[in-house]
Design an enzyme around this catalytic site. Sequence first.
Site, mmCIF file in Angstrom:
data_model
loop_
_atom_site.group_PDB
_atom_site.id
_atom_site.type_symbol
_atom_site.label_atom_id
_atom_site.label_comp_id
_atom_site.label_asym_id
_atom_site.label_seq_id
_atom_site.Cartn_x
_atom_site.Cartn_y
_atom_site.Cartn_z
ATOM 1 N N ASN A 9 154.083 78.335 47.037
ATOM 2 C CA ASN A 9 152.651 78.440 47.310
ATOM 3 C C ASN A 9 152.251 77.154 48.338
ATOM 4 O OD1 ASN A 9 149.985 78.624 47.467
ATOM 5 N ND2 ASN A 9 149.612 78.369 45.504
ATOM 6 N N TRP A 10 152.168 77.449 49.475
ATOM 7 C CA TRP A 10 151.883 76.126 50.417
ATOM 8 C C TRP A 10 150.404 75.869 50.418
ATOM 9 C CZ3 TRP A 10 154.810 76.765 55.642
ATOM 10 C CH2 TRP A 10 156.271 76.575 55.520
ATOM 11 N N LYS A 11 149.545 76.774 49.515
ATOM 12 C CA LYS A 11 148.081 76.319 49.439
ATOM 13 C C LYS A 11 147.537 75.925 51.157
ATOM 14 C CE LYS A 11 148.963 74.866 45.144
ATOM 15 N NZ LYS A 11 148.208 74.122 43.816
ATOM 16 N N HIS A 96 144.666 82.886 41.556
ATOM 17 C CA HIS A 96 144.692 81.432 41.308
ATOM 18 C C HIS A 96 144.031 80.523 40.674
ATOM 19 C CE1 HIS A 96 146.479 77.357 42.140
ATOM 20 N NE2 HIS A 96 147.743 77.809 42.332
ATOM 21 N N GLU A 98 142.707 77.948 41.648
ATOM 22 C CA GLU A 98 141.722 77.094 42.507
ATOM 23 C C GLU A 98 140.818 78.076 43.143
ATOM 24 O OE1 GLU A 98 145.370 75.613 45.008
ATOM 25 O OE2 GLU A 98 145.508 74.359 43.185
ATOM 26 N N GLU A 167 150.146 79.294 35.053
ATOM 27 C CA GLU A 167 150.093 78.144 35.436
ATOM 28 C C GLU A 167 149.113 77.231 34.748
ATOM 29 O OE1 GLU A 167 151.388 78.121 39.835
ATOM 30 O OE2 GLU A 167 149.106 78.719 39.968
ATOM 31 N N GLY A 173 149.570 70.284 40.316
ATOM 32 C CA GLY A 173 149.098 69.115 41.170
ATOM 33 C C GLY A 173 149.001 67.668 40.595
ATOM 34 N N SER A 209 153.591 71.684 38.607
ATOM 35 C CA SER A 209 154.228 70.455 38.830
ATOM 36 C C SER A 209 155.717 70.733 38.753
ATOM 37 C CB SER A 209 153.683 69.271 38.146
ATOM 38 O OG SER A 209 152.401 68.743 38.594
ATOM 39 N N GLY A 230 153.949 74.323 44.033
ATOM 40 C CA GLY A 230 153.132 73.967 45.014
ATOM 41 C C GLY A 230 153.933 72.892 45.939
ATOM 42 N N GLY A 231 153.517 71.719 45.483
ATOM 43 C CA GLY A 231 153.911 70.451 46.118
ATOM 44 C C GLY A 231 155.277 70.551 46.723
#
Length: 250
Positions: A9-11, A96, A98, A167, A173, A209, A230-231
């Site tokens: 998930n590149w956001k 999600h 966010e 999640e 993150g 994470s 993500g990251g």
Amino acid sequence: MKKYLIAGNWKMNFLKNETIQFAKELSSKLENRALEQVELLICAPFTNFHYLQNNLSDKWSFGAQNMHFADSGAYTGEVSPLMLMDAGCEYVILGHSERRQYFGEDNELLTKKINSALNHKLKPIFCIGETIEERNRNITFDILNQQLEVLKNVEPDLLSNITIAYEPVWAIGTGLTATTEQIAEVHSWINNYLQTNLSTSLKILYGGSMNAGNSAEILAIDNVSGGLIGGASLKVDQFMQIIDNAINLS
Ligand code: 13P
């Protein structure tokens, strides 16, 4: 034997040049990998789809991180399921944390989005998870229960096209990963929920994470069918190591 789904998930990250460079590096590293048991997915910003598709091999699936529920219309700034299909997407992340937190997405809206995605043959990755405050108050399973209510409004025949992503919000993150015991407990609970309430079993990804160092341990847990990353999905070496761990475990 599990068939893992490893999903990035590149956001809201990466411009054109970074996307092309990333895709080329990843493709060359993946060349000789046996991927029969691992499905690879990147959910990129809309603006990067084209560059990714032109530079990643056909081993990859593509997805979006959000969509509107309508097919078309006067919804300035939104993207429809038809547009996602047209742009080569197979998956769409929905719910999600966010989006729930910053854009107020609730069960009512997510019910519309999930049903619309399914009706257009897009596969939803439906995210659920508790905040740290909810975990500390011991209401994690009440929260997950409320979030999963959405699935009771889905046509039973279409449920099998959904993937769940657990999640925990406090692990996203932050560098804090849920422990193996916490993940095992929640994934097993979700699996039981799905069987008891919806008579189905779905893939359940873990997200929060996940990285090169912790992924082997997490992916080996019962009822963990992959990762929503993500990251670490923005770093070729990290992402490759997670993919390699999935290959080795499958
Ligand atoms: P991080 O891997 O950066 O914690 O993000 C997880 C996530 O939100 C994936 O959807």
